[in-house]
Scaffold this motif. Sequence first.
Motif, PDB file in Angstrom:
ATOM      1  N   ALA A 119      -0.682   8.996  -4.638  1.00 26.94           N
ATOM      2  CA  ALA A 119      -1.158   7.677  -5.047  1.00 26.94           C
ATOM      3  C   ALA A 119      -1.648   6.869  -3.860  1.00 26.94           C
ATOM      4  O   ALA A 119      -2.656   6.172  -3.939  1.00 26.94           O
ATOM      5  N   VAL A 120      -0.936   6.963  -2.736  1.00 26.43           N
ATOM      6  CA  VAL A 120      -1.342   6.212  -1.544  1.00 26.43           C
ATOM      7  C   VAL A 120      -2.682   6.714  -1.024  1.00 26.43           C
ATOM      8  O   VAL A 120      -3.574   5.933  -0.693  1.00 26.43           O
ATOM      9  N   LYS A 121      -2.838   8.043  -0.958  1.00 26.21           N
ATOM     10  CA  LYS A 121      -4.100   8.594  -0.471  1.00 26.21           C
ATOM     11  C   LYS A 121      -5.257   8.254  -1.400  1.00 26.21           C
ATOM     12  O   LYS A 121      -6.411   8.217  -0.977  1.00 26.21           O
ATOM     13  N   ASN A 122      -4.953   8.039  -2.661  1.00 28.13           N
ATOM     14  CA  ASN A 122      -5.990   7.715  -3.646  1.00 28.13           C
ATOM     15  C   ASN A 122      -5.861   6.279  -4.144  1.00 28.13           C
ATOM     16  O   ASN A 122      -6.124   5.980  -5.304  1.00 28.13           O
ATOM     17  N   LEU A 123      -5.474   5.392  -3.236  1.00 27.86           N
ATOM     18  CA  LEU A 123      -5.272   3.992  -3.606  1.00 27.86           C
ATOM     19  C   LEU A 123      -6.543   3.346  -4.135  1.00 27.86           C
ATOM     20  O   LEU A 123      -6.497   2.395  -4.917  1.00 27.86           O
ATOM     21  N   ASN A 124      -7.693   3.873  -3.727  1.00 28.52           N
ATOM     22  CA  ASN A 124      -8.955   3.308  -4.211  1.00 28.52           C
ATOM     23  C   ASN A 124      -9.110   3.469  -5.720  1.00 28.52           C
ATOM     24  O   ASN A 124      -9.857   2.713  -6.342  1.00 28.52           O
ATOM     25  N   GLN A 138     -12.745  -0.828   0.695  1.00 25.10           N
ATOM     26  CA  GLN A 138     -12.398   0.591   0.721  1.00 25.10           C
ATOM     27  C   GLN A 138     -11.094   0.766   1.484  1.00 25.10           C
ATOM     28  O   GLN A 138     -10.974   0.340   2.634  1.00 25.10           O
ATOM     29  N   TRP A 139     -10.119   1.423   0.856  1.00 27.37           N
ATOM     30  CA  TRP A 139      -8.817   1.650   1.481  1.00 27.37           C
ATOM     31  C   TRP A 139      -8.795   2.991   2.215  1.00 27.37           C
ATOM     32  O   TRP A 139      -9.303   3.987   1.723  1.00 27.37           O
ATOM     33  N   GLU A 189       2.816   9.567   8.009  1.00 27.21           N
ATOM     34  CA  GLU A 189       3.449  10.585   8.831  1.00 27.21           C
ATOM     35  C   GLU A 189       4.898  10.209   9.102  1.00 27.21           C
ATOM     36  O   GLU A 189       5.183   9.127   9.618  1.00 27.21           O
ATOM     37  N   ASN A 190       5.811  11.100   8.699  1.00 25.70           N
ATOM     38  CA  ASN A 190       7.240  10.916   8.969  1.00 25.70           C
ATOM     39  C   ASN A 190       7.755   9.550   8.510  1.00 25.70           C
ATOM     40  O   ASN A 190       8.515   8.882   9.209  1.00 25.70           O
ATOM     41  N   GLY A 191       7.336   9.147   7.330  1.00 25.92           N
ATOM     42  CA  GLY A 191       7.821   7.888   6.773  1.00 25.92           C
ATOM     43  C   GLY A 191       7.094   6.656   7.245  1.00 25.92           C
ATOM     44  O   GLY A 191       7.350   5.554   6.748  1.00 25.92           O
ATOM     45  N   ALA A 192       6.172   6.788   8.209  1.00 29.94           N
ATOM     46  CA  ALA A 192       5.390   5.644   8.687  1.00 29.94           C
ATOM     47  C   ALA A 192       4.058   5.623   7.944  1.00 29.94           C
ATOM     48  O   ALA A 192       3.333   6.617   7.903  1.00 29.94           O
ATOM     49  N   LEU A 193       3.742   4.494   7.368  1.00 34.88           N
ATOM     50  CA  LEU A 193       2.552   4.364   6.547  1.00 34.88           C
ATOM     51  C   LEU A 193       1.654   3.270   7.115  1.00 34.88           C
ATOM     52  O   LEU A 193       2.112   2.161   7.404  1.00 34.88           O
ATOM     53  N   ALA A 194       0.379   3.595   7.305  1.00 34.48           N
ATOM     54  CA  ALA A 194      -0.609   2.628   7.791  1.00 34.48           C
ATOM     55  C   ALA A 194      -1.742   2.551   6.784  1.00 34.48           C
ATOM     56  O   ALA A 194      -2.350   3.565   6.439  1.00 34.48           O
ATOM     57  N   LEU A 195      -2.023   1.351   6.298  1.00 40.77           N
ATOM     58  CA  LEU A 195      -3.080   1.124   5.316  1.00 40.77           C
ATOM     59  C   LEU A 195      -4.090   0.135   5.872  1.00 40.77           C
ATOM     60  O   LEU A 195      -3.716  -0.829   6.550  1.00 40.77           O
ATOM     61  N   LYS A 196      -5.367   0.358   5.567  1.00 39.35           N
ATOM     62  CA  LYS A 196      -6.400  -0.563   6.030  1.00 39.35           C
ATOM     63  C   LYS A 196      -7.445  -0.746   4.938  1.00 39.35           C
ATOM     64  O   LYS A 196      -7.883   0.223   4.310  1.00 39.35           O
ATOM     65  N   LEU A 197      -7.837  -2.001   4.711  1.00 40.97           N
ATOM     66  CA  LEU A 197      -8.872  -2.353   3.744  1.00 40.97           C
ATOM     67  C   LEU A 197     -10.093  -2.838   4.507  1.00 40.97           C
ATOM     68  O   LEU A 197     -10.032  -3.859   5.189  1.00 40.97           O
ATOM     69  N   THR A 209      -0.778  -8.618   0.444  1.00 42.66           N
ATOM     70  CA  THR A 209       0.567  -8.263   0.894  1.00 42.66           C
ATOM     71  C   THR A 209       1.502  -8.063  -0.295  1.00 42.66           C
ATOM     72  O   THR A 209       2.232  -7.070  -0.378  1.00 42.66           O
ATOM     73  N   GLY A 210       1.465  -8.997  -1.226  1.00 35.15           N
ATOM     74  CA  GLY A 210       2.303  -8.866  -2.414  1.00 35.15           C
ATOM     75  C   GLY A 210       1.891  -7.701  -3.289  1.00 35.15           C
ATOM     76  O   GLY A 210       2.738  -6.955  -3.793  1.00 35.15           O
ATOM     77  N   TYR A 211       0.577  -7.529  -3.457  1.00 34.98           N
ATOM     78  CA  TYR A 211       0.075  -6.454  -4.326  1.00 34.98           C
ATOM     79  C   TYR A 211       0.441  -5.077  -3.771  1.00 34.98           C
ATOM     80  O   TYR A 211       0.983  -4.229  -4.496  1.00 34.98           O
ATOM     81  N   ILE A 212       0.158  -4.847  -2.479  1.00 31.21           N
ATOM     82  CA  ILE A 212       0.366  -3.522  -1.893  1.00 31.21           C
ATOM     83  C   ILE A 212       1.850  -3.182  -1.817  1.00 31.21           C
ATOM     84  O   ILE A 212       2.266  -2.068  -2.135  1.00 31.21           O
TER      85      ILE A 212
END
Length: 394
Positions: A101-106, A117-118, A123-131, A145-148
Amino acid sequence: MGLIKGSLLIDTQQFVNERFGPEVWRMQVAELPASERAAVLRPVSACWYELSAFRSLLQALCGHVGGQSGFVMEELGRFTAVRELSGTQRWLFHLGRPCFAVKNLNLCWRRMFDVGQWTSQHENGALALKLVGWEGEPHFCDWNTGYIRCALEFLGWQVNHFEHTAGPTCGETACAFNAVVQLKAGAVRVRKITSQGELLHMARALAQCAQAEELARLIVELIRIQLDCADAQLWISEDEGEEMRLLCTAGEWRRGSQRSCLLLETRGRMVGRIEVRHVQAQLDQAAAHLLDELLPFMASSLANALGSRTPEPGTPRNDSEAFGQRLLAARHLWALTARQADVLTLAVQGKTNKEIAQELGCQKSTVELHMSHILRKCGADNRSMLTSSFWSLR
């Protein structure tokens, strides 16, 4: 400027009414420009509206709550996530693992916005997202922030740390977030397809999944749960005539289990096979029938994701052949009659009911009846959604 889905305006209205009362909503709408006010007063969930209307609503709400604007925007974002991700049509994200779901957040995002575009890294529990590709504003950052954060929790993650690291408030054009996550204990991520409607949504989702490994994992999990099997394995052949190799497996082998095989073929070419092991003597006929209808779409999506080095036999050579293959897929998936296929052919080319009737030599009322049946079968609310669904078929 961009567009937003009408459902987002409806969500915002419900949030304001529940949190602050109908009078505050009326005051907010009264502050909007006349051109935006009409859309906000009577939004249709399936239609699209100017993004500026949503921006104006958020600005009005921030003005009303004053110093609590950041907190309220996050609450509105969480409210929206629950509304947008808990409907029956969002079942795909309960099927896939949270990382899918995270990889296909778009896929989630495009249901609300046509801009932005997201991208993600996990990696190892660390998640980085960028819009990116998004004209952010401070109150939008708070809303995001609330939505994600709520979306991550809703889709199966336990969020141990979450922060907004970049955005307009930091002088950046992109909106970025970092999180530390882990899977929730006992999270259930799969369920059977039980209707033609769910089958249609799954076919659409398969067509949009470009990552071969994630697509393979989704396929074997779906097969295993759909057929209640102990084990499922996906074998693929990237080039015609090449020996098949194991790409993905799910479940565990059980003593005394029986073996069955499902073939994945598309346009005359064998893409792969799925082997399943099951304890029961006979598989669930209804579940297997739905799965059989989905296999051609699995094969087509898998072939596209694998990026075969040699051309597939029967690959469309022109637009006419591509249209014909979409029409065949639509007839198979939506169980259309020959006459309904004729109507669909003209409808997706922009013909009106009157023009279709003239071309087919029938009454306009007959075309309207066919169109109502087509819309019901494909799960579309209107002709625009029907056209979009048709052209997304492969």
